[in-house]
Design an enzyme around this catalytic site. Structure first.
Site, PDB file in Angstrom:
ATOM      1  N   LEU A  77      47.491 -71.485  23.801  1.00  0.00           N
ATOM      2  CA  LEU A  77      47.806 -69.969  23.849  1.00  0.00           C
ATOM      3  C   LEU A  77      47.014 -69.157  24.395  1.00  0.00           C
ATOM      4  O   LEU A  77      45.479 -69.545  24.298  1.00  0.00           O
ATOM      5  CB  LEU A  77      48.044 -69.428  22.467  1.00  0.00           C
ATOM      6  N   ASP A  78      47.145 -68.218  25.583  1.00  0.00           N
ATOM      7  CA  ASP A  78      46.049 -67.595  26.386  1.00  0.00           C
ATOM      8  C   ASP A  78      45.276 -66.578  25.402  1.00  0.00           C
ATOM      9  O   ASP A  78      45.656 -66.344  24.258  1.00  0.00           O
ATOM     10  CB  ASP A  78      46.701 -67.030  27.681  1.00  0.00           C
ATOM     11  N   ARG A  79      44.093 -66.378  26.117  1.00  0.00           N
ATOM     12  CA  ARG A  79      43.179 -65.509  25.265  1.00  0.00           C
ATOM     13  C   ARG A  79      43.650 -64.295  24.673  1.00  0.00           C
ATOM     14  O   ARG A  79      43.287 -63.772  23.686  1.00  0.00           O
ATOM     15  CB  ARG A  79      42.161 -64.893  26.329  1.00  0.00           C
TER      16      ARG A  79
END
Length: 302
Positions: free
Chosen positions: A163-165
């Site tokens: 999951l991106d930041r």
């Protein structure tokens, strides 16, 4: 998909997962003894009781060699078969090349001359908060998801996918290499459900375009299902898809001129955020592990 008071509630998905899990719990796992194991109690304490992890502990039981290798975190079962055929695996000093060979309690298994040991399989579900990156460590010393689960167990666990930041929501971490491989391989078409908040209202025309498929720089991607969470708030939508491409949800909306303000994964492979606050984690129950194994039991046909 259910719409209720402007929020996205995948109630149908929750019930479907429960039914699959209940069915799976009645079957014996191929890597365990013949006894049905009691369900592990899931911890919702955020790390106060690491001994309650759901796992399949094969240390004291006969197990197929490829599963033994996969359970050490070395590789997946399929890759383990390749290692066996290549003649780089030995049991008690004798090279083994026959698939289906069993490992007995007390056997010493080596890979390229180095001993490998199986460990209990641990499954941790995290409700990821914003501003944490999905990586084991970061040279720039940014916050990583591993710091949130550092007290979960002594075993070394890894994130299943990314999951991106700025994306929040469900992230599974485990040392089950075989299951990780299946959950991240596109052929298994693992379903994910996202709650998306946009910078402007999503038109019906663009919703249809996302359902039909939009052209991205790495090919055409489409939503399996898409709907407004609440017909009165058209900037908030629920999106279901199985693609595991990097930043896929954000890119699909960006190509149509929208900016994703908030992105939250609310369902992953039948697992939900129910009773799991942001930033906290819990162990999967035995029923949930069974459900995942049933979900990945065979490849989905296109």
């Amino acid at each position: 998909m259910r719409k209720r008071k402007g929020k996205f509630f995948p109630d149908e998905e929750i019930e479907k997962g429960k039914r699959r899990a209940r069915g799976g719990s009645e079957k014996r796992d191929s890597g365990t003894s013949g006894r049905r194991r009691p369900e592990e109690t899931s911890s919702r304490s955020g790390g106060r009781n690491p001994d309650r992890a759901s796992h399949l502990d094969n240390v004291n039981e006969e197990v197929r060699l490829n599963k033994f290798i996969a359970n050490t975190g070395t590789c997946s079962r399929r890759e383990a078969d390749e290692l066996i055929i290549a003649g780089v695996i030995s049991i008690n000093g004798e090279v083994v090349t026959e698939l289906g060979t069993k490992v007995q309690p007390g056997d010493v298994v080596k890979y390229n001359g180095e001993s490998i040991k199986t460990e209990r399989l641990v499954y941790v579900l995290l409700n990821k908060p914003k501003d944490f990156i999905t990586t084991m460590d970061d040279p720039q010393e940014r916050k990583t998801v591993m710091s949130l689960v550092s007290k979960a167990c002594k075993e070394r666990i890894y994130p299943v996918g990314r999951l991106d930041r700025n994306t929040t929501g469900l992230l599974l971490l485990t040392n089950d290499g075989d299951l990780t491989k299946k959950l991240t391989h596109p052929s298994y078409k693992i379903r994910k459900l996202y709650s998306v908040e946009l910078d402007s209202n999503l038109t019906k025309e663009d919703m249809n375009r996302l359902s039909a498929g939009v052209e991205l720089d790495d090919g055409v991607s489409k939503a399996d299902q898409i709907a407004w969470e609440n017909p009165d708030i058209k900037s908030k939508v629920g999106v279901e898809l199985h693609s595991g491409k990097n930043r896929i949800v954000r890119r699909m909306f960006e190509v149509l001129g929208y900016t994703v303000k908030k992105l939250d994964r609310v369902v992953f492979a039948g697992l939900t955020k129910k009773d799991l606050p942001r930033g906290r984690w819990r162990f999967l129950t035995e029923m949930e592990v069974n459900m995942l194994k049933m979900t990945t039991g065979s490849k989905k046909r296109t």
